[in-house]
Design an enzyme around this catalytic site. Structure first.
Site, mmCIF file in Angstrom:
data_model
loop_
_atom_site.group_PDB
_atom_site.id
_atom_site.type_symbol
_atom_site.label_atom_id
_atom_site.label_comp_id
_atom_site.label_asym_id
_atom_site.label_seq_id
_atom_site.Cartn_x
_atom_site.Cartn_y
_atom_site.Cartn_z
ATOM 1 N N LYS A 298 54.677 -11.405 110.711
ATOM 2 C CA LYS A 298 53.653 -10.615 110.028
ATOM 3 C C LYS A 298 52.689 -9.997 111.035
ATOM 4 O O LYS A 298 52.389 -8.793 110.974
ATOM 5 C CB LYS A 298 52.887 -11.493 109.043
ATOM 6 C CG LYS A 298 51.588 -10.866 108.520
ATOM 7 C CD LYS A 298 50.734 -11.892 107.798
ATOM 8 C CE LYS A 298 49.423 -11.289 107.319
ATOM 9 N NZ LYS A 298 48.459 -11.072 108.416
ATOM 10 N N ASN A 299 52.173 -10.799 111.961
ATOM 11 C CA ASN A 299 51.133 -10.313 112.864
ATOM 12 C C ASN A 299 51.642 -9.247 113.831
ATOM 13 O O ASN A 299 50.852 -8.445 114.330
ATOM 14 C CB ASN A 299 50.520 -11.481 113.632
ATOM 15 C CG ASN A 299 49.663 -12.372 112.746
ATOM 16 O OD1 ASN A 299 49.124 -11.921 111.746
ATOM 17 N ND2 ASN A 299 49.564 -13.639 113.096
ATOM 18 N N CYS B 13 41.688 -11.921 104.191
ATOM 19 C CA CYS B 13 41.198 -13.259 103.850
ATOM 20 C C CYS B 13 39.713 -13.391 104.199
ATOM 21 O O CYS B 13 39.250 -12.892 105.227
ATOM 22 C CB CYS B 13 41.994 -14.323 104.588
ATOM 23 S SG CYS B 13 43.722 -14.397 104.073
ATOM 24 N N ARG C 251 34.308 -10.690 110.478
ATOM 25 C CA ARG C 251 35.299 -10.212 111.439
ATOM 26 C C ARG C 251 34.641 -9.121 112.286
ATOM 27 O O ARG C 251 34.654 -7.950 111.907
ATOM 28 C CB ARG C 251 36.527 -9.649 110.724
ATOM 29 C CG ARG C 251 37.281 -10.674 109.894
ATOM 30 C CD ARG C 251 38.459 -9.994 109.225
ATOM 31 N NE ARG C 251 39.201 -10.892 108.379
ATOM 32 C CZ ARG C 251 40.172 -11.690 108.787
ATOM 33 N NH1 ARG C 251 40.485 -11.734 110.054
ATOM 34 N NH2 ARG C 251 40.815 -12.463 107.937
ATOM 35 N N ASP D 222 45.785 -19.858 112.890
ATOM 36 C CA ASP D 222 46.551 -19.637 111.662
ATOM 37 C C ASP D 222 47.365 -20.866 111.250
ATOM 38 O O ASP D 222 47.958 -20.878 110.167
ATOM 39 C CB ASP D 222 47.492 -18.436 111.822
ATOM 40 C CG ASP D 222 46.769 -17.113 111.624
ATOM 41 O OD1 ASP D 222 45.582 -17.126 111.274
ATOM 42 O OD2 ASP D 222 47.410 -16.055 111.811
ATOM 43 N N ARG E 49 50.694 -12.437 100.867
ATOM 44 C CA ARG E 49 50.341 -11.496 101.927
ATOM 45 C C ARG E 49 51.121 -11.780 103.207
ATOM 46 O O ARG E 49 51.309 -10.871 104.026
ATOM 47 C CB ARG E 49 48.840 -11.574 102.253
ATOM 48 C CG ARG E 49 47.910 -10.980 101.196
ATOM 49 C CD ARG E 49 46.476 -10.950 101.709
ATOM 50 N NE ARG E 49 46.441 -10.368 103.032
ATOM 51 C CZ ARG E 49 45.933 -10.965 104.108
ATOM 52 N NH1 ARG E 49 45.416 -12.177 104.014
ATOM 53 N NH2 ARG E 49 45.961 -10.368 105.285
#
Length: 430
Positions: free
Chosen positions: A22-23, A117, A122, A305, A398
């Site tokens: 995903k990242n 999230c 951030r 994570d 997600r």
């Protein structure tokens, strides 16, 4: 909306195949905007963040065509409008990577403040610092980040803190800048290396990705390419944590074992057996779990994570463990309230969680508060006695492809149910 129903106390046995990272995907897909020509990207994970990125690209004028379940063809030739629709971008953090790519391509960009999230602020100050060093002006107006430049010029940029997002975004912005850009104090995560490899396959000249210093020689043109995304380190780690908590024996396919070292080492300390092959891990646990201490750090340290997942495993270990959040703030521990509902003996003091292991967890109604916390509560449900009902599962979707299907294939008793409208309305009011 949907919820997961988990009948716990079942060992996991069999094999599971890991999807694309995903990242990495959420950085590589925006990077296709830089190409003159079509890009074919393989090993795409089928998750909602990727679906949202495809919607954004189409809204900007790109052609996005799935060639098969895991392969997409992207043609960004006709993108001319560098403004990302607010309603699309505000739901995901990685939408800010469109700032770097659109600024590089169009010399201006407007994207909403990052969403995704909710586990703390951030900051984008390091992104802005990088863009300004390259010659751009940056402003924030009504929730939109606006940046523009007459011309981007290579620069020497030192990041004040190690930031994955800033490293990626400034790399994307500088890849076509005139001259040489040197980035110092860079993040070193595997998906940063993957993005650099993708850009280099398009004709970029990026050296040093995966180290503290990245040197970028600007080029005029990037061409289309075909590229396969690396396996997802965090998805693999989540299945490792699941078998550690629930017990059993799981063969995890399509992994890069080197990327898993920081996770494998901690699980081994706890009494889990991890055996490496070329692209697989065999993970098993039959004896009791032992306590340990974990501190999340930038790669190659233990990933933030994976913090909620390892905390659930430690809640079943013998003795007292400490989990320190070294990347995000204490808000990343919001899920601890849900773990307490299931019998977890946990206390949070700032960035440190004190976890006293218990003999067993008990199923309960809980809800996901973010992507990784949701996955952790699934793990808790798998290991618990009784039934766990997990709501707000859209967070999990997600970042995990077919989590329920993959778990069912290895013996988990988990299913998806629709939430009746009355219950859904009640949950929103509550």
């Amino acid at each position: 909306m949907e919820k997961f129903i988990v009948q716990g106390d079942t060992r996991l046995c069999g094999e599971v195949t890991i999807s694309g990272a995903k990242n990495a995907a959420v950085a590589i897909i925006p990077a296709t905007i830089l190409a003159q020509g079509k890009c074919v990207i393989e090993n795409i994970p089928n998750i909602s963040d990727i679906t949202m990125l495809f919607k954004i690209l189409r809204a900007l004028g790109a052609s996005v065509r799935m060639l098969d379940r895991t392969t997409v063809e992207v043609d960004t030739t006709y993108i001319t409008e560098p403004v990302v629709p607010y309603e699309l971008a505000r739901y995901m953090r990685a939408s800010y990577y469109l700032l770097g790519t659109l600024l590089s391509r169009c010399n201006r960009a407007s994207v909403s403040m990052p969403g995704g999230c909710n586990f703390g602020v951030r900051p984008i100050d390091q992104h802005m610092k990088g863009f300004e060093a390259l010659g751009a002006t940056v402003s924030i107006d009504s929730g939109m980040i606006n940046t523009k430049a007459d011309m981007l010029l290579g620069a020497h940029i030192y990041f004040d803190v190690v930031s994955v997002g800033a490293t990626i975004n400034v790399m994307l912005a500088s890849v076509k800048a005139k001259g040489i850009t040197i980035l110092e104090n860079c993040a070193k995560e595997p998906h940063i290396v993957d993005l650099a490899n993708f850009l280099n396959s398009m004709g970029a000249d990026i050296r040093g990705a995966g180290t503290d210093v990245i040197k970028i020689h600007g080029v005029d043109i990037l061409h289309g390419t075909t590229y396969s995304i690396i396996p997802d380190q965090i998805e693999a780690g989540t299945y490792m944590a699941a078998v550690a908590a629930a017990g059993g024996r799981l063969l995890i396919r399509n992994v890069i074992p080197k990327h898993m070292d920081c996770i494998s080492a901690k699980l081994t300390e706890m009494g889990v057996t991890v055996e490496e092959e070329d692209d697989t891990l065999l993970v098993s646990r039959s004896g009791p779990l032992q306590r340990t201490n974990v501190k999340t750090q930038p790669y190659p340290g233990f990933p933030t994570d994976m913090q909620p997942q390892i905390a659930v495993v430690l809640s079943l270990a013998q003795g007292t463990s400490l989990v320190t959040e070294g990347v995000y703030g204490a808000n990343r521990f919001k899920y601890m309230d849900e773990l307490r509902r299931m019998g977890g003996q946990v206390q949070v003091d700032g960035r440190v969680a004190v976890i006293e292991g218990v003999e067993y967890l008990t199923g309960a109604p809980v809800q996901a508060c973010d992507l990784r916390a949701g996955a952790a509560l699934v793990i808790a449900g798998l290991a618990a006695r009784g039934v766990t009902e997990l709501t707000q599962v859209q967070f999990i979707e997600r970042g995990y492809e077919d989590l329920v299907g993959k778990l069912r294939s290895v013996g988990a008793d988990i299913r998806v149910e629709e939430i009746p409208e009355a219950q859904e309305a009640e949950a929103h009011i509550g």
